[in-house]
Write a protein that holds these residues in place. Structure first.
Motif, PDB file in Angstrom:
ATOM      1  N   ASN A   1       0.125   7.013 -10.199  1.00 44.48           N
ATOM      2  CA  ASN A   1      -0.249   5.609 -10.416  1.00 44.48           C
ATOM      3  C   ASN A   1      -0.298   4.893  -9.071  1.00 44.48           C
ATOM      4  O   ASN A   1       0.548   4.030  -8.772  1.00 44.48           O
ATOM      5  CB  ASN A   1       0.750   4.940 -11.368  1.00 44.48           C
ATOM      6  CG  ASN A   1       0.581   5.396 -12.798  1.00 44.48           C
ATOM      7  OD1 ASN A   1      -0.201   4.822 -13.563  1.00 44.48           O
ATOM      8  ND2 ASN A   1       1.286   6.455 -13.159  1.00 44.48           N
TER       9      ASN A   1
ATOM     10  N   LYS B   1       0.812  -1.218   0.000  1.00 49.48           N
ATOM     11  CA  LYS B   1       0.000   0.000   0.000  1.00 49.48           C
ATOM     12  C   LYS B   1       0.849   1.274   0.000  1.00 49.48           C
ATOM     13  O   LYS B   1       0.324   2.365   0.215  1.00 49.48           O
ATOM     14  CB  LYS B   1      -0.925   0.004   1.216  1.00 49.48           C
ATOM     15  CG  LYS B   1      -1.881  -1.183   1.253  1.00 49.48           C
ATOM     16  CD  LYS B   1      -2.700  -1.198   2.534  1.00 49.48           C
ATOM     17  CE  LYS B   1      -3.603  -2.423   2.606  1.00 49.48           C
ATOM     18  NZ  LYS B   1      -4.368  -2.469   3.894  1.00 49.48           N
TER      19      LYS B   1
ATOM     20  N   GLN C   1      -1.867   2.564  -7.968  1.00 47.91           N
ATOM     21  CA  GLN C   1      -1.998   1.106  -7.976  1.00 47.91           C
ATOM     22  C   GLN C   1      -0.635   0.419  -7.932  1.00 47.91           C
ATOM     23  O   GLN C   1      -0.556  -0.790  -7.678  1.00 47.91           O
ATOM     24  CB  GLN C   1      -2.771   0.647  -9.228  1.00 47.91           C
ATOM     25  CG  GLN C   1      -1.983   0.646 -10.526  1.00 47.91           C
ATOM     26  CD  GLN C   1      -1.813   2.027 -11.154  1.00 47.91           C
ATOM     27  OE1 GLN C   1      -2.266   3.025 -10.612  1.00 47.91           O
ATOM     28  NE2 GLN C   1      -1.174   2.083 -12.310  1.00 47.91           N
TER      29      GLN C   1
END
Length: 323
Positions: A234, A162, A236
């Motif tokens: 980004n 994360k 992700q």
């Protein structure tokens, strides 16, 4: 609002420059300016506020921030590889970083952290950022260990999925002028060549490396902040990643690039390795960049010669050498 810790430092202020270049000015700079010249890195920049690092930590601990936070780009740390106060490095580098990470994870805030290639120690285990091999690494100095501890924490807790932690290799470029002995060899060489017409490099103690043939993965700070900007956009993409060019170059290559950029005849002189470095000197570093490329990062890294030419011609040789 974007928080850049270490925002008056080398890579931090360069990232503030990148944000400004992208039209972003909702920035809070967090740092400890002390009595040095770091403040000069902020003169050309636009940002909303400056907060001392201790005050910012209190704000985080009490969840008392007077602004909403979109991302924390954590470049703040003691980066001296010769710092001997281990307790200070534990608190300032490891625990401070972990506290910010907890806050970001709890509040869904993007967190990009500065780790270091110093975590790889003597390089005997290579320079692969595959998470499976990271627990086996053995840093050679307390600075590297303080960075390694956070990477281990993120792996152990699953936080690594994360957030981003970047293992910076040999970064050089504008805004490093306050770093004293920690400045890049490019920056030091510009002054040395300007003063003496020559550049001194360490002679090799190994038969498999000629004098000046020791290799490093040199990366321009502008390329670093381009990668960081891509990661910011980004969310992700998470994990621990190397940040070098993936192409090691010799100290001779670096010296020749500086001479060429300064338009000065090449004069490289080789000196004996100091006793304090004998048996401890790294002869080769090269970042494995497969994982970052595999994650989709499109940044093309500048050739060493082109990066040095930009640094020397547009910054070191000018009257206002700051980004």
């Amino acid at each position: 609002m974007y928080i850049v810790t270490g925002g008056a430092g080398f890579i931090g202020s360069a990232f503030v420059w990148k944000l400004n270049e992208m039209g972003i000015h909702d920035i809070v700079v967090v740092d400890d300016l002390g009595t040095g010249d770091k403040w000069r890195n902020l003169v050309n920049r636009t940002y909303m506020d400056f907060v001392h690092k201790d005050m910012f930590l209190e704000m985080i601990l009490h969840e008392d921030l007077p602004f909403d936070v979109d991302a924390i780009i954590h470049m703040g740390a003691c980066s001296s590889t010769t710092e001997r106060d281990a307790n200070y490095l534990m608190e300032n580098n490891y625990r401070y970083t972990m506290t910010l990470a907890h806050f970001c994870l709890e509040h869904d805030v993007r967190f990009i952290n500065a780790s270091s290639a110093a975590t790889y120690g003597d390089g005997a285990l290579g320079f692969d950022d595959d998470p499976a091999g990271i627990p086996a690494l053995k840093p050679l100095n307390m600075y590297g260990y303080s960075k390694h501890l956070f990477d281990l924490w993120s792996l152990r807790t699953g936080a690594v999925d994360k957030l981003v932690s970047l293992k910076f290799f040999n970064v050089f470029g504008p805004n490093e002028y306050h770093k004293g002995d920690m400045k890049s060899v490019v920056c030091k060489a510009f002054s040395q060549i300007g003063d003496t017409g020559a550049m001194r490099l360490f002679a090799s103690e190994r038969d498999d490396y000629p004098d000046g043939g020791q290799k490093r993965d040199f990366i321009y700070v502008k390329d670093c902040v381009d990668v960081m900007w891509w990661l910011l956009n980004n969310p992700q993409v998470n994990g621990i990643y190397n940040l070098g060019t993936g192409s090691a170059r010799t100290w001779n290559d670096l010296a020749r690039a500086v001479f060429s950029a300064m338009d000065v005849p090449e004069d490289i002189q080789y000196i004996d390795m100091p006793e304090t470095l004998r048996g401890k000197y790294q002869y080769f570093t090269e970042a494995s960049m497969d994982r970052l490329r595999g994650a989709g990062c499109p940044v093309d890294f500048a050739r060493l010669e082109d990066a040095v030419a930009d640094y020397v011609g547009n910054y070191l040789a000018t009257g206002d050498p700051y980004l």
